[in-house]
Design a protein around this motif. Structure first.
Motif, PDB file in Angstrom:
ATOM      1  N   ALA A  15      46.331  34.689  49.835  1.00 45.39           N
ATOM      2  CA  ALA A  15      46.275  35.938  49.066  1.00 45.39           C
ATOM      3  C   ALA A  15      45.258  35.894  47.937  1.00 45.39           C
ATOM      4  CB  ALA A  15      47.651  36.284  48.512  1.00 45.39           C
ATOM      5  N   GLY A  16      44.243  35.019  48.042  1.00 48.67           N
ATOM      6  CA  GLY A  16      43.160  34.989  47.072  1.00 48.67           C
ATOM      7  C   GLY A  16      43.410  34.163  45.836  1.00 48.67           C
ATOM      8  N   PHE A  17      44.535  33.442  45.771  1.00 50.06           N
ATOM      9  CA  PHE A  17      44.841  32.642  44.593  1.00 50.06           C
ATOM     10  C   PHE A  17      44.234  31.244  44.694  1.00 50.06           C
ATOM     11  CE2 PHE A  17      48.110  35.876  44.187  1.00 50.06           C
ATOM     12  CZ  PHE A  17      48.149  36.071  42.807  1.00 50.06           C
ATOM     13  N   SER A  18      43.844  30.702  43.534  1.00 53.05           N
ATOM     14  CA  SER A  18      43.352  29.329  43.458  1.00 53.05           C
ATOM     15  C   SER A  18      43.773  28.746  42.119  1.00 53.05           C
ATOM     16  CB  SER A  18      41.830  29.273  43.608  1.00 53.05           C
ATOM     17  OG  SER A  18      41.193  29.929  42.524  1.00 53.05           O
ATOM     18  N   ASN A  59      37.683  41.133  49.210  1.00 54.29           N
ATOM     19  CA  ASN A  59      36.236  41.380  49.294  1.00 54.29           C
ATOM     20  C   ASN A  59      35.483  40.856  48.080  1.00 54.29           C
ATOM     21  OD1 ASN A  59      37.025  43.132  47.328  1.00 54.29           O
ATOM     22  ND2 ASN A  59      36.246  45.001  48.334  1.00 54.29           N
ATOM     23  N   ASP A  60      36.179  40.105  47.211  1.00 55.01           N
ATOM     24  CA  ASP A  60      35.588  39.518  46.005  1.00 55.01           C
ATOM     25  C   ASP A  60      35.134  40.594  45.021  1.00 55.01           C
ATOM     26  OD1 ASP A  60      34.957  37.362  44.406  1.00 55.01           O
ATOM     27  OD2 ASP A  60      32.931  37.141  45.200  1.00 55.01           O
ATOM     28  N   GLY A  61      35.680  41.790  45.139  1.00 54.09           N
ATOM     29  CA  GLY A  61      35.290  42.862  44.234  1.00 54.09           C
ATOM     30  C   GLY A  61      35.951  42.777  42.872  1.00 54.09           C
ATOM     31  N   PHE A  62      37.138  42.158  42.826  1.00 56.54           N
ATOM     32  CA  PHE A  62      37.863  42.023  41.570  1.00 56.54           C
ATOM     33  C   PHE A  62      38.389  40.599  41.443  1.00 56.54           C
ATOM     34  CE2 PHE A  62      38.165  46.491  42.714  1.00 56.54           C
ATOM     35  CZ  PHE A  62      37.807  47.115  41.535  1.00 56.54           C
ATOM     36  N   GLY A  63      38.527  40.161  40.201  1.00 55.61           N
ATOM     37  CA  GLY A  63      39.062  38.830  39.958  1.00 55.61           C
ATOM     38  C   GLY A  63      39.687  38.747  38.584  1.00 55.61           C
ATOM     39  N   ALA A  64      40.608  37.789  38.425  1.00 57.69           N
ATOM     40  CA  ALA A  64      41.254  37.569  37.135  1.00 57.69           C
ATOM     41  C   ALA A  64      41.699  36.116  37.076  1.00 57.69           C
ATOM     42  CB  ALA A  64      42.448  38.504  36.950  1.00 57.69           C
ATOM     43  N   ALA A  65      41.863  35.603  35.867  1.00 54.83           N
ATOM     44  CA  ALA A  65      42.295  34.214  35.712  1.00 54.83           C
ATOM     45  C   ALA A  65      42.962  34.019  34.365  1.00 54.83           C
ATOM     46  CB  ALA A  65      41.111  33.265  35.848  1.00 54.83           C
ATOM     47  N   LEU A  66      43.907  33.091  34.339  1.00 54.87           N
ATOM     48  CA  LEU A  66      44.502  32.585  33.108  1.00 54.87           C
ATOM     49  C   LEU A  66      44.100  31.124  32.964  1.00 54.87           C
ATOM     50  CD1 LEU A  66      48.139  34.037  33.115  1.00 54.87           C
ATOM     51  CD2 LEU A  66      46.297  34.608  31.522  1.00 54.87           C
ATOM     52  N   ARG A 100      40.602  36.120  31.649  1.00 55.21           N
ATOM     53  CA  ARG A 100      39.339  36.778  31.984  1.00 55.21           C
ATOM     54  C   ARG A 100      39.547  37.709  33.179  1.00 55.21           C
ATOM     55  NH1 ARG A 100      38.373  31.535  34.401  1.00 55.21           N
ATOM     56  NH2 ARG A 100      37.806  31.781  36.620  1.00 55.21           N
ATOM     57  N   PHE A 101      38.744  38.772  33.211  1.00 53.21           N
ATOM     58  CA  PHE A 101      38.794  39.767  34.272  1.00 53.21           C
ATOM     59  C   PHE A 101      37.363  40.089  34.663  1.00 53.21           C
ATOM     60  CE2 PHE A 101      42.162  40.312  31.194  1.00 53.21           C
ATOM     61  CZ  PHE A 101      43.315  40.298  31.971  1.00 53.21           C
ATOM     62  N   GLN A 102      37.107  40.243  35.935  1.00 57.49           N
ATOM     63  CA  GLN A 102      35.751  40.536  36.379  1.00 57.49           C
ATOM     64  C   GLN A 102      35.767  41.450  37.596  1.00 57.49           C
ATOM     65  OE1 GLN A 102      35.229  36.273  36.657  1.00 57.49           O
ATOM     66  NE2 GLN A 102      34.667  36.463  38.826  1.00 57.49           N
ATOM     67  N   ALA A 103      34.654  42.145  37.779  1.00 51.45           N
ATOM     68  CA  ALA A 103      34.508  43.064  38.902  1.00 51.45           C
ATOM     69  C   ALA A 103      33.076  43.013  39.404  1.00 51.45           C
ATOM     70  CB  ALA A 103      34.877  44.486  38.489  1.00 51.45           C
ATOM     71  N   LYS A 104      32.893  43.290  40.688  1.00 52.13           N
ATOM     72  CA  LYS A 104      31.569  43.304  41.307  1.00 52.13           C
ATOM     73  C   LYS A 104      31.469  44.518  42.220  1.00 52.13           C
ATOM     74  CE  LYS A 104      31.439  38.219  41.630  1.00 52.13           C
ATOM     75  NZ  LYS A 104      31.273  37.064  42.544  1.00 52.13           N
ATOM     76  N   GLN A 105      30.272  45.083  42.288  1.00 48.83           N
ATOM     77  CA  GLN A 105      30.004  46.179  43.208  1.00 48.83           C
ATOM     78  C   GLN A 105      28.610  46.002  43.819  1.00 48.83           C
ATOM     79  OE1 GLN A 105      30.310  47.345  39.705  1.00 48.83           O
ATOM     80  NE2 GLN A 105      32.499  46.913  39.851  1.00 48.83           N
TER      81      GLN A 105
END
Length: 708
Positions: free
Chosen positions: A569-572, A615-622, A650-655
């Motif tokens: 589910a995209g977690f690491s 799709n690597d469009g959004f990401g977040a991390a603690l 942190r929060f990030q987005a890509k388009q």
């Protein structure tokens, strides 16, 4: 409100939570398997890190660049076990980086840890380096090597941090980014990259500005970088690099006493000796500041001859520094009145030439590298009084005028045999360093002279493949650290160079395991033991001058663990944990046997739980960063900087829109607004040890890249 110190129990709790999360991940849907990372550090040839008998971690481009300011290497190095990388909130003095305790007492810059960028040393021949010269905007990866294998890089190699920038490839592109945040922090970066007619190119320029978290800590930094890669023939490669760094009048906030830190962590220190203006801020009185202008170029040529290879690298540069310190002139003895203004210009150059031979032997493959490494720096150094008339912070009378030359010459050989389940490594390096001084200001005595050091460094390592997913290894080496030029400047009496200082020598032993758990979790663990003789420590510190002496034996022993896992589910997740007990084995002066080495935490931790969309469009991390307490001086008598744990998000987005690639990020640091000491100035005579780290702060950035 006073906050309780961070305790080792807190680290244990964080580790337990992280381990529980990773255990739960074993039942999650599988994601992309973890691939072995190819490294160059340690073996000097392309090598899978899983099969290298050394503790080595690799930070990829995403960790270095995504969601980061890309100004300080500490932003990403905090994720490496065994390494302590502190942003001192002082751009006049650079980062504080130590590897297994080596380099922790550096008053400025980096010593004890070797820095390399694209094969070019960012560490001078005397062992002092500057991490600020790293260009993080164009970074492809950073390799961090600890333990015995680092010794093959010679003097001041308690660890090795090696930056590799990207090669220009594919269709041309242009990118611009803007970042802003707390304390009026802002950065603008513009770069272009691509490949045309077989020539890859990378060009980058940036400006960083900040008012600083601490009083009197504003800075402006301009950086430029260019790289060309081409293939003169089908079996050769030529790489050309050029870089520049400029910092004009970077404010130096100095350290503060414990009382001042408790009153206000952002405050500057007052000058109790100033009878004309009581309680005047020291940094205001002397306008403590530093200007830096650093330029360098390099060329590396590689020729493949079947399985063999010849490589030659040359570099050169110029560094100019003028620094205004927090005193006017040194008045304890007339012979040492060198003034409170340091002004020097350094020319430096060097070369590294080596040959790799690959042969079949005893049913396996023997790879042998033979080479020679040469470096030289020449300083034209002046010192002036830090006042004119009744006004401080101005360049006054000449008090020092000399030339300082440092050179190093190191032949080396390293062999690796791979056969069956075994990988055996042996290396030998002979280092020679010479220091010469030509004193032209002889009215206070002639300090001309010189000293030379030499040491042979052997290294041995063995790795055995227990199974396809488990490797165990052991390695050992002898290392050494010469006094740096700045450590030689003054003797305990306050006059003349301290040419009697000896290099510190150390014996390193390490044992470790590397394992894959399933296809998407990897764990590395290492135990290490380092015994050092003639450790360099502060002898006398006062009036703006610090002299050093050789102390007794020290012992560093500890453990490192790193764990990487990709869940479903995209977690690491990543976990990096270090436990280190660094002590003096014999007492000296007022320092009792068993005292802890200053600047070295007994434990530190980095933990991260990250997520990205399919799709690597959004990401977040603690992220969590934690450290135990740190002593600030050898006797452990003064108040130690308390331990702490902070949480970042942190929060990030890509388009992607046609030829455009857009990115946005927001970073929130120290979410709990915790007050803590980020770094200490070891052995400061005025007990101004403490350098506060920021409380809650934020960054936000956007970038747009167009691919032609």
């Amino acid at each position: 409100m006073k906050q309780p110190p961070f305790r080792l129990n807190d680290i244990a709790a964080i580790v337990a939570l992280s381990a529980a999360g990773m255990a739960a991940a074993a039942d999650a849907p599988a994601s992309a398997p973890l691939a072995d990372v190819v490294v160059i550090s340690g073996s000097r040839v392309e090598h899978g890190s899983f099969d290298l008998a050394a503790a080595i971690d690799v930070l990829d481009a995403a960790r270095i660049r995504d969601g980061q300011l890309r100004v300080n290497a500490s932003e990403s190095l905090s994720a490496v076990p065994g390494l302590v990388a502190q942003n001192r909130q002082n751009y006049a003095q650079d980062l504080q980086i130590s590897s297994r305790g080596f380099g922790a007492r550096s008053a400025f810059g980096v010593r004890g840890v070797r820095l390399i960028a694209d094969g070019i040393p960012a560490t001078m021949p005397d062992g002092q380096g500057q991490a600020a010269t790293f260009n993080l905007d164009m970074a492809d990866r950073i390799e961090v090597l600890r333990g015995p294998f680092s010794a093959i890089y010679g003097n001041h190699s308690g660890g090795t941090v090696q930056l590799f920038t990207r090669d220009g490839q594919g269709r041309p592109s242009v990118e611009g980014s803007v970042i802003g945040g707390s304390n009026s922090t802002r950065k603008v970066d513009v770069n272009a990259q691509g490949e045309a007619n077989g020539i890859g190119y990378v060009i980058d320029t940036s400006r960083f500005e900040t008012d600083g978290y601490r009083a009197h800590s504003a800075a402006t930094r301009d950086q430029g970088f260019a790289k060309l890669t081409l293939a003169p023939t089908s079996t050769s490669k030529l790489t050309l690099t050029a870089s520049a760094l400029s910092q004009d009048d970077t404010q130096d906030p100095l350290g503060v006493t414990w009382a001042t830190y408790q009153r206000d962590p952002r405050a500057g220190e007052t000058d109790a000796t100033d009878t004309q203006t009581p309680k005047r801020i020291i940094t205001d009185r002397y306008n403590t500041r530093k200007s830096i202008d650093h330029k360098q170029v390099g060329a590396a040529f590689e020729q493949r001859l079947g399985d063999d290879r010849v490589r030659a690298m040359v570099y050169g540069g110029n560094r100019q520094v003028i620094q205004y310190q927090a005193f006017s002139k040194f008045v304890q003895t007339p012979a040492s009145q060198s003034g409170g203004v340091v002004d020097f210009e350094r020319d430096f150059y060097g070369a590294d030439i080596n040959w790799l031979s690959v042969r079949s032997m005893a049913g396996g493959k023997l790879s042998t590298t033979i080479g020679v490494d040469y470096g030289r720096s020449s300083d034209q150094r002046q010192g002036y009084e830090n006042f004119v008339g009744n006004q401080f912070g101005l360049q006054g009378k000449l008090r020092r005028d000399e030339s300082n030359t440092v050179s190093s010459f190191d032949p080396y050989v390293q062999s690796e045999w791979q056969g069956g389940d075994w990988v055996l490594t042996a290396g030998l390096r002979h280092s020679r360093m010479k220091v010469s001084v030509d004193d032209r200001f002889v009215s206070n005595g002639n300090d001309s002279g010189g000293v030379s050091y030499r040491h042979t460094t052997p290294m041995l390592g063995a790795l055995v493949k227990i199974s396809p997913t488990i490797n165990v290894y052991a390695s050992a080496a002898r290392g050494f650290e010469t006094p740096t030029l700045n450590e030689l400047f003054y003797s305990g009496a306050g006059a003349g160079f301290n040419f009697g200082l000896k290099p510190a020598t150390s014996t390193h032993v390490e044992a470790g395991v590397k394992a894959y758990i399933g296809s998407n979790t990897r764990i590395n663990g290492a135990l290490f033991h380092v015994k050092t003789s003639d450790e360099l420590v502060v002898d006398v510190s006062g009036g703006g001058r610090t002299s050093y002496r050789n102390a007794s034996e020290t012992l560093r022993k500890g453990a490192e663990v790193s764990l990487d896992s990709n869940f479903g589910a995209g977690f690491s997740a990543r976990l990096a944990l270090t436990a280190l007990n660094a002590t003096y084995q014999q007492g000296f002066g007022n320092v009792a046997a068993g005292s802890h080495l200053p600047g070295v935490p007994k434990a530190n931790l980095f933990g991260e739980l990250a997520w990205k969309s399919r799709n690597d469009g959004f990401g977040a991390a603690l992220e969590t960063i934690a450290s135990s307490k740190v002593y600030a001086e050898d006797a452990n008598a003064d108040i130690a900087a308390p331990g702490y744990a902070i949480l970042n998000a942190r929060f990030q987005a890509k388009q992607a829109l046609g030829g455009w690639r857009l990115k946005q990020f927001v970073r929130l640091n120290n979410l709990s607004d915790r007050r803590h000491v980020g770094s200490v100035i070891v052995g400061d005579a005025n007990k101004r040890f403490y350098e506060a780290a920021p409380q809650r702060n934020w960054l936000a950035g956007v970038s747009a890249q167009y691919v032609f």
